[in-house]
Design a protein around this motif. Structure first.
Motif, PDB file in Angstrom:
ATOM      1  N   ASP A 195      -0.211   9.453 -98.810  1.00 34.45           N
ATOM      2  CA  ASP A 195      -1.240   8.879 -99.428  1.00 34.45           C
ATOM      3  C   ASP A 195      -0.921   8.313-100.724  1.00 34.45           C
ATOM      4  OD1 ASP A 195      -3.783   7.970-100.231  1.00 34.45           O
ATOM      5  OD2 ASP A 195      -4.717   9.964-100.343  1.00 34.45           O
TER       6      ASP A 195
ATOM      7  N   ARG B 228      -2.422   6.079 -95.795  1.00 31.83           N
ATOM      8  CA  ARG B 228      -3.509   5.581 -96.727  1.00 31.83           C
ATOM      9  C   ARG B 228      -3.274   5.167 -97.989  1.00 31.83           C
ATOM     10  NH1 ARG B 228      -6.316  11.145 -95.371  1.00 31.83           N
ATOM     11  NH2 ARG B 228      -3.964  11.363 -95.827  1.00 31.83           N
ATOM     12  N   ASN B 229      -3.824   3.916 -98.527  1.00 30.07           N
ATOM     13  CA  ASN B 229      -3.682   3.429 -99.488  1.00 30.07           C
ATOM     14  C   ASN B 229      -1.990   2.911-100.033  1.00 30.07           C
ATOM     15  OD1 ASN B 229      -6.519   3.942-100.403  1.00 30.07           O
ATOM     16  ND2 ASN B 229      -5.971   6.130-100.364  1.00 30.07           N
TER      17      ASN B 229
ATOM     18  N   SER C 233       0.030   4.464 -86.195  1.00 31.36           N
ATOM     19  CA  SER C 233      -0.651   5.754 -86.355  1.00 31.36           C
ATOM     20  C   SER C 233      -0.574   6.482 -85.165  1.00 31.36           C
ATOM     21  CB  SER C 233      -2.192   5.136 -86.403  1.00 31.36           C
ATOM     22  OG  SER C 233      -2.687   4.620 -85.443  1.00 31.36           O
TER      23      SER C 233
ATOM     24  N   SER D   9      -4.333   4.821 -90.051  1.00 29.61           N
ATOM     25  CA  SER D   9      -3.895   4.094 -91.065  1.00 29.61           C
ATOM     26  C   SER D   9      -4.672   3.197 -91.862  1.00 29.61           C
ATOM     27  CB  SER D   9      -2.286   3.080 -90.581  1.00 29.61           C
ATOM     28  OG  SER D   9      -1.439   4.307 -90.529  1.00 29.61           O
ATOM     29  N   GLU D  10      -5.112   3.177 -93.140  1.00 31.45           N
ATOM     30  CA  GLU D  10      -6.094   2.247 -93.654  1.00 31.45           C
ATOM     31  C   GLU D  10      -5.698   1.958 -95.160  1.00 31.45           C
ATOM     32  OE1 GLU D  10      -9.725   4.415 -93.454  1.00 31.45           O
ATOM     33  OE2 GLU D  10      -8.819   6.289 -94.121  1.00 31.45           O
ATOM     34  N   ASN D  11      -6.399   1.021 -95.688  1.00 35.96           N
ATOM     35  CA  ASN D  11      -6.195   0.351 -97.120  1.00 35.96           C
ATOM     36  C   ASN D  11      -4.955   0.243 -97.433  1.00 35.96           C
ATOM     37  OD1 ASN D  11      -9.060   1.222 -97.088  1.00 35.96           O
ATOM     38  ND2 ASN D  11      -8.798   3.095 -97.933  1.00 35.96           N
TER      39      ASN D  11
END
Length: 487
Positions: free
Chosen positions: A255, A280-281, A300, A313-315
């Motif tokens: 992260d 993330r991020n 992911s 998996s995001e942002n």
């Protein structure tokens, strides 16, 4: 001239109404941009970039010798431990050629390479033992250590102007892929032998605990280059990676990751440039990717492992990057079972006769997973081989890839994209009857040349706004769409 109070009040009301209408129009116009850039900027603002105390720990103070022959693994680790124990700072690699085994980072340590520093990684595979908790093609296992590795650490960095040379090559790690192109010889062991990938696949399917998935010595699964595993606040800045054994940068379960001004020049097998997984991020900016596989591939987890971990998996924001050779510019998949969402790609250049696609999504019914909320804005594509946008839910390589996990793909947006040569297709989409691809929009997209305008199967009609392919306007009225026949 005299004007009554009522008349003046009326004029004021009219002026306010006019200004309100004007502001509303400007707000609507701005909102189209905000829809693409606003959330991306908010993600960037929220990412923690690590900073380090002003303490210096030169590796040469701990016995490192930059002659290209002395093995400096112990000296590097002594410097890293001293830096960590002191509360953090910079472990500095000066000009020279420093041979080492794997480098294991610790919290609050910035591994900083000065101009002229080359870190050469040992070609003796025994140096990468004992095995560590890592991952191979979306499946966790115990395997050879990544070349640069951090496990459950916070505030770490790899920075500077130096070069990290994995020395993988045709006489080292690369032949294990099983391809003669990379030095494989008939009869030699490779990753698809029974004791390697088939064994790992069975363990994944059967849910074998990770600590029992022991590989390493006697097996032939290549390590990643730089892998922060379950880390927080990660920075990679300015350095160059070359001759990687496998994936180059692999932030997994991490992260707040920043990759800034990095050059990847590595043309080995599976040499993806950056593969955020369960991440993330993430902010990837100002980089050059010249790779043997996907430039950026967002992942992911594969099959049961991805569903077990279940961290999408995001942002993720990718901007101001240059993509040269590779299978895809920005790719989602194929190890994608936990899903991907909120991806922003902007202000990038993708151009090479050896770049296959600009934007690609790949999965199948063994992987399943989802991809949603992808925004691509202000991209310049010189040439690609196959398509500007490719979405494939029938992806298969080596073995049968059909199962019971239907992938879901929705809300994919390309805006302000110019393409000189799109190869075989402008747009290529292969969805599933059980779950059609949804909400694909191309706005202000110009593709000068494509072998075929589009091929779309099992998808909602693609929406085109102010878009042309091969000089033909794709717009067809106030709400233009194109169906499966491409007409």
């Amino acid at each position: 001239m005299y004007f009554s109070g009522a008349f003046i009040a009326a004029l004021l009301i009219l002026a306010l109404v006019f200004q309100s209408c004007k502001d509303a129009g400007e707000k609507k116009e701005r909102s189209e941009t905000v829809a693409v850039t606003g959330p991306a900027d908010k993600i960037i603002e929220g990412i923690v970039v690590p900073v380090f105390p002003d303490r210096i720990f030169p590796v040469t103070d701990y016995g490192a010798v930059g002659d290209g022959n002395t093995l400096n693994t112990e000296a590097f680790q002594k410097a890293i431990s001293a830096c960590h124990d002191a509360g953090g700072g910079q472990v500095v690699v000066p000009e020279g050629r420093f041979l080492t085994g794997p480098i294991h980072l610790k919290s609050n340590v910035n591994l900083h390479t000065e101009d002229g520093a080359v870190v050469l990684f040992s070609t003796d595979k025994e140096d990468y033992l004992p095995v560590v908790h890592t991952s191979y093609e979306g499946v966790e296992l115990m395997n050879y250590s990544p070349l640069i590795y951090a496990y459950q650490q916070k505030n770490i960095a790899v920075t500077g102007k130096g070069v990290f040379d994995g020395q993988a090559g045709k006489d080292n790690w690369w032949p294990w892929c099983g391809s003669e192109r990379y030095g494989y010889e008939d009869g030699a062991p490779h990753q698809r032998n029974e004791q390697n990938l088939p064994r790992l696949r069975r363990m994944n399917q059967e849910g074998t605990p990770v600590e029992e998935r022991v590989f390493g010595r006697g097996h032939h699964l290549r390590p990643t280059f730089f892998e922060p595993f379950d880390c927080e606040n990660v920075l990679v800045q300015g350095v160059t990676f070359t001759n990687a054994p496998f994936w180059v940068m692999h932030p997994i379960k991490s992260d707040h990751v920043t990759v800034d001004g990095v050059t990847v020049s590595s043309h080995g097998p599976n040499n993806d440039g950056c593969d955020p997984e369960y991440a993330r991020n993430v902010h990837i900016k100002n980089c050059v990717f010249d790779t043997g596989d996907d430039c950026i591939a967002i992942k992911s987890g594969r099959n049961e492992d991805g569903r077990r971990v279940n961290i999408p998996s995001e942002n993720i924001v990718v901007e101001n990057c240059k993509m040269k050779d590779g299978h895809g510019g920005v790719v989602m998949g194929s190890e994608i079972s936990a899903g991907v969402r909120n991806v922003y790609v902007r202000n990038c250049v993708m151009d090479s006769p050896n770049l296959d696609r600009a934007i690609r999504i790949k999965t199948n019914t063994l992987r399943g997973g989802f991809v949603e909320n992808v925004y691509v804005d202000n991209i310049e594509v010189g040439q690609v081989k196959e398509a500007t946008l490719k979405i494939n839910t029938h992806y298969a390589i080596y073995e049968d890839q059909e199962g019971d996990h239907i992938p879901e793909i929705r809300n994919i947006n390309l805006r302000n994209v110019t393409v000189r040569n799109s190869g075989k297709y402008g747009v290529l989409i292969r969805g599933r009857k059980e779950a059609r691809v949804e909400k694909i929009t191309l706005e202000n997209v110009t593709i000068d040349t494509a072998g075929s305008v589009m091929l779309v199967e099992d998808s909602e009609p693609v929406r085109f706004i102010n878009t042309s392919i091969n000089g033909e306007s794709m717009d067809a009225g106030p709400d233009p769409v194109r169906g499966e026949d491409g007409k």
